[in-house]
Write a protein that holds these residues in place. Structure first.
Motif, mmCIF file in Angstrom:
data_model
loop_
_atom_site.group_PDB
_atom_site.id
_atom_site.type_symbol
_atom_site.label_atom_id
_atom_site.label_comp_id
_atom_site.label_asym_id
_atom_site.label_seq_id
_atom_site.Cartn_x
_atom_site.Cartn_y
_atom_site.Cartn_z
ATOM 1 N N GLU A 185 0.823 -1.218 0.000
ATOM 2 C CA GLU A 185 0.000 0.000 0.000
ATOM 3 C C GLU A 185 0.859 1.270 0.000
ATOM 4 O OE1 GLU A 185 -3.172 0.218 2.886
ATOM 5 O OE2 GLU A 185 -3.545 2.342 2.447
ATOM 6 N N ALA A 186 1.953 1.269 0.770
ATOM 7 C CA ALA A 186 2.767 2.494 0.872
ATOM 8 C C ALA A 186 3.290 2.905 -0.507
ATOM 9 C CB ALA A 186 3.923 2.267 1.837
ATOM 10 N N TYR A 187 3.704 1.905 -1.285
ATOM 11 C CA TYR A 187 4.188 2.182 -2.638
ATOM 12 C C TYR A 187 3.066 2.814 -3.470
ATOM 13 C CZ TYR A 187 6.094 1.415 -7.301
ATOM 14 O OH TYR A 187 6.549 1.599 -8.591
ATOM 15 N N PHE A 188 1.880 2.218 -3.378
ATOM 16 C CA PHE A 188 0.740 2.763 -4.121
ATOM 17 C C PHE A 188 0.468 4.208 -3.711
ATOM 18 C CE2 PHE A 188 -3.784 3.850 -4.138
ATOM 19 C CZ PHE A 188 -4.032 3.809 -5.503
ATOM 20 N N ARG A 189 0.515 4.492 -2.407
ATOM 21 C CA ARG A 189 0.211 5.861 -1.933
ATOM 22 C C ARG A 189 1.210 6.874 -2.497
ATOM 23 N NH1 ARG A 189 -4.913 5.225 -1.028
ATOM 24 N NH2 ARG A 189 -5.358 3.609 0.459
ATOM 25 N N ASN A 190 2.442 6.458 -2.642
ATOM 26 C CA ASN A 190 3.430 7.375 -3.240
ATOM 27 C C ASN A 190 3.105 7.654 -4.698
ATOM 28 O OD1 ASN A 190 5.120 7.982 -1.078
ATOM 29 N ND2 ASN A 190 6.200 6.029 -1.290
ATOM 30 N N ARG A 191 2.734 6.599 -5.415
ATOM 31 C CA ARG A 191 2.377 6.782 -6.831
ATOM 32 C C ARG A 191 1.113 7.650 -6.942
ATOM 33 N NH1 ARG A 191 6.506 4.452 -6.804
ATOM 34 N NH2 ARG A 191 7.059 6.642 -6.865
ATOM 35 N N GLU A 192 0.198 7.438 -6.019
ATOM 36 C CA GLU A 192 -1.056 8.202 -6.013
ATOM 37 C C GLU A 192 -0.754 9.689 -5.771
ATOM 38 O OE1 GLU A 192 -3.726 7.481 -2.568
ATOM 39 O OE2 GLU A 192 -5.348 7.277 -4.013
ATOM 40 N N LYS A 193 0.197 9.922 -4.899
ATOM 41 C CA LYS A 193 0.575 11.308 -4.593
ATOM 42 C C LYS A 193 1.157 12.006 -5.830
ATOM 43 C CE LYS A 193 2.848 13.775 -0.891
ATOM 44 N NZ LYS A 193 3.314 13.631 0.482
ATOM 45 N N GLU A 194 1.952 11.257 -6.597
ATOM 46 C CA GLU A 194 2.479 11.804 -7.858
ATOM 47 C C GLU A 194 1.350 12.113 -8.827
ATOM 48 O OE1 GLU A 194 6.598 9.214 -7.720
ATOM 49 O OE2 GLU A 194 5.221 8.928 -9.407
ATOM 50 N N ALA A 195 0.373 11.218 -8.868
ATOM 51 C CA ALA A 195 -0.780 11.429 -9.766
ATOM 52 C C ALA A 195 -1.547 12.688 -9.345
ATOM 53 C CB ALA A 195 -1.691 10.202 -9.756
ATOM 54 N N VAL A 196 -1.675 12.899 -8.047
ATOM 55 C CA VAL A 196 -2.344 14.112 -7.544
ATOM 56 C C VAL A 196 -1.589 15.341 -8.036
ATOM 57 C CG1 VAL A 196 -2.774 15.505 -5.468
ATOM 58 C CG2 VAL A 196 -3.382 13.079 -5.485
ATOM 59 N N ARG A 197 -0.272 15.317 -7.885
ATOM 60 C CA ARG A 197 0.549 16.456 -8.300
ATOM 61 C C ARG A 197 0.328 16.745 -9.789
ATOM 62 N NH1 ARG A 197 5.918 14.699 -6.963
ATOM 63 N NH2 ARG A 197 5.148 14.432 -4.869
ATOM 64 N N GLU A 198 0.316 15.688 -10.580
ATOM 65 C CA GLU A 198 0.152 15.852 -12.026
ATOM 66 C C GLU A 198 -1.229 16.433 -12.369
ATOM 67 O OE1 GLU A 198 1.269 12.363 -14.264
ATOM 68 O OE2 GLU A 198 0.045 13.028 -15.973
ATOM 69 N N ALA A 199 -2.275 15.845 -11.815
ATOM 70 C CA ALA A 199 -3.631 16.280 -12.174
ATOM 71 C C ALA A 199 -3.927 17.670 -11.612
ATOM 72 C CB ALA A 199 -4.656 15.269 -11.666
ATOM 73 N N ALA A 200 -3.484 17.926 -10.384
ATOM 74 C CA ALA A 200 -3.798 19.209 -9.741
ATOM 75 C C ALA A 200 -3.054 20.370 -10.406
ATOM 76 C CB ALA A 200 -3.476 19.145 -8.254
ATOM 77 N N GLY A 201 -2.049 20.042 -11.190
ATOM 78 C CA GLY A 201 -1.301 21.086 -11.905
ATOM 79 C C GLY A 201 -2.044 21.553 -13.149
#
Ligand code: S3P
Length: 174
Positions: A55-71
């Protein structure tokens, strides 16, 4: 209506993906699924990522996705149910987005996720207990949204219309 992103948050089974698709179609915006972004980058499903990398790995990838979309702007963003666990995700999504929490009772959620196999967090002996625990932990986090829309006993169409109404009324406020 502003060009800010429309960001749907809420528990698994609250209808985010279907409502996001509908909103994107009606409002002529692009739709981005954070799970979809992660899956495309990783070349494997969320379920596989949880199983193989945790899960921790997924959460990091999810955080990157947030950064990308929120930009970006003018998107409808369909967030995974756990996006609210990281306070920085909320800050980023809110900076350029209107957060809408799609709420549902534990019973509604159990009914909606009953026959779906792709959700690793609910792949346990007693899914209802897990739903109750996770909901208890997350409800205060979802409450950080700008608006809450109750989805129980409503169709995707009804929820979509409610959101559009909220956004239109909101836009005309001083
Ligand atoms: C999760 C929800 C899932 C997916 C992952 C973890 C969660 O997305 O991101 O399985 O922690 O609630 P959906 O809410 O779209 O099912």
């Amino acid at each position: 209506m502003s060009r800010k992103n429309i960001v749907l948050i809420g528990f698994m089974g609250s209808g985010k993906s279907m409502v996001a698709k509908r909103l994107a179609k009606i409002l002529k915006r692009d739709m981005v699924s954070l799970d979809g972004l992660v899956e495309a980058k990783e070349g494997r499903s969320v379920k596989q990522i949880f199983e193989e990398s945790g899960e921790a790995y997924f959460r990091n990838r999810e955080k990157e996705a947030v950064r990308e979309a929120a930009g970006k702007e003018f998107l409808v963003i369909d967030c995974g149910g756990g996006v609210v666990l990281d306070p920085q995700n909320i800050v980023k999504l809110k900076a350029n987005g209107i957060l809408i929490y799609l709420s549902a009772t534990p019973e509604t959620i159990r009914e909606r996720v009953k026959n779906k196999k792709g959700r690793p967090l609910l792949n346990v002996k007693d899914p209802q207990k897990r739903i109750d625990e996770l909901l208890k932990e997350r409800t205060p986090l979802y409450a950080q949204a700008d608006y809450t829309v109750v989805t129980d006993k409503k169709t995707v169409k009804q929820v979509g219309e409610e959101i559009i109404h909220l956004l239109t009324v909101g836009a005309s406020l001083p």
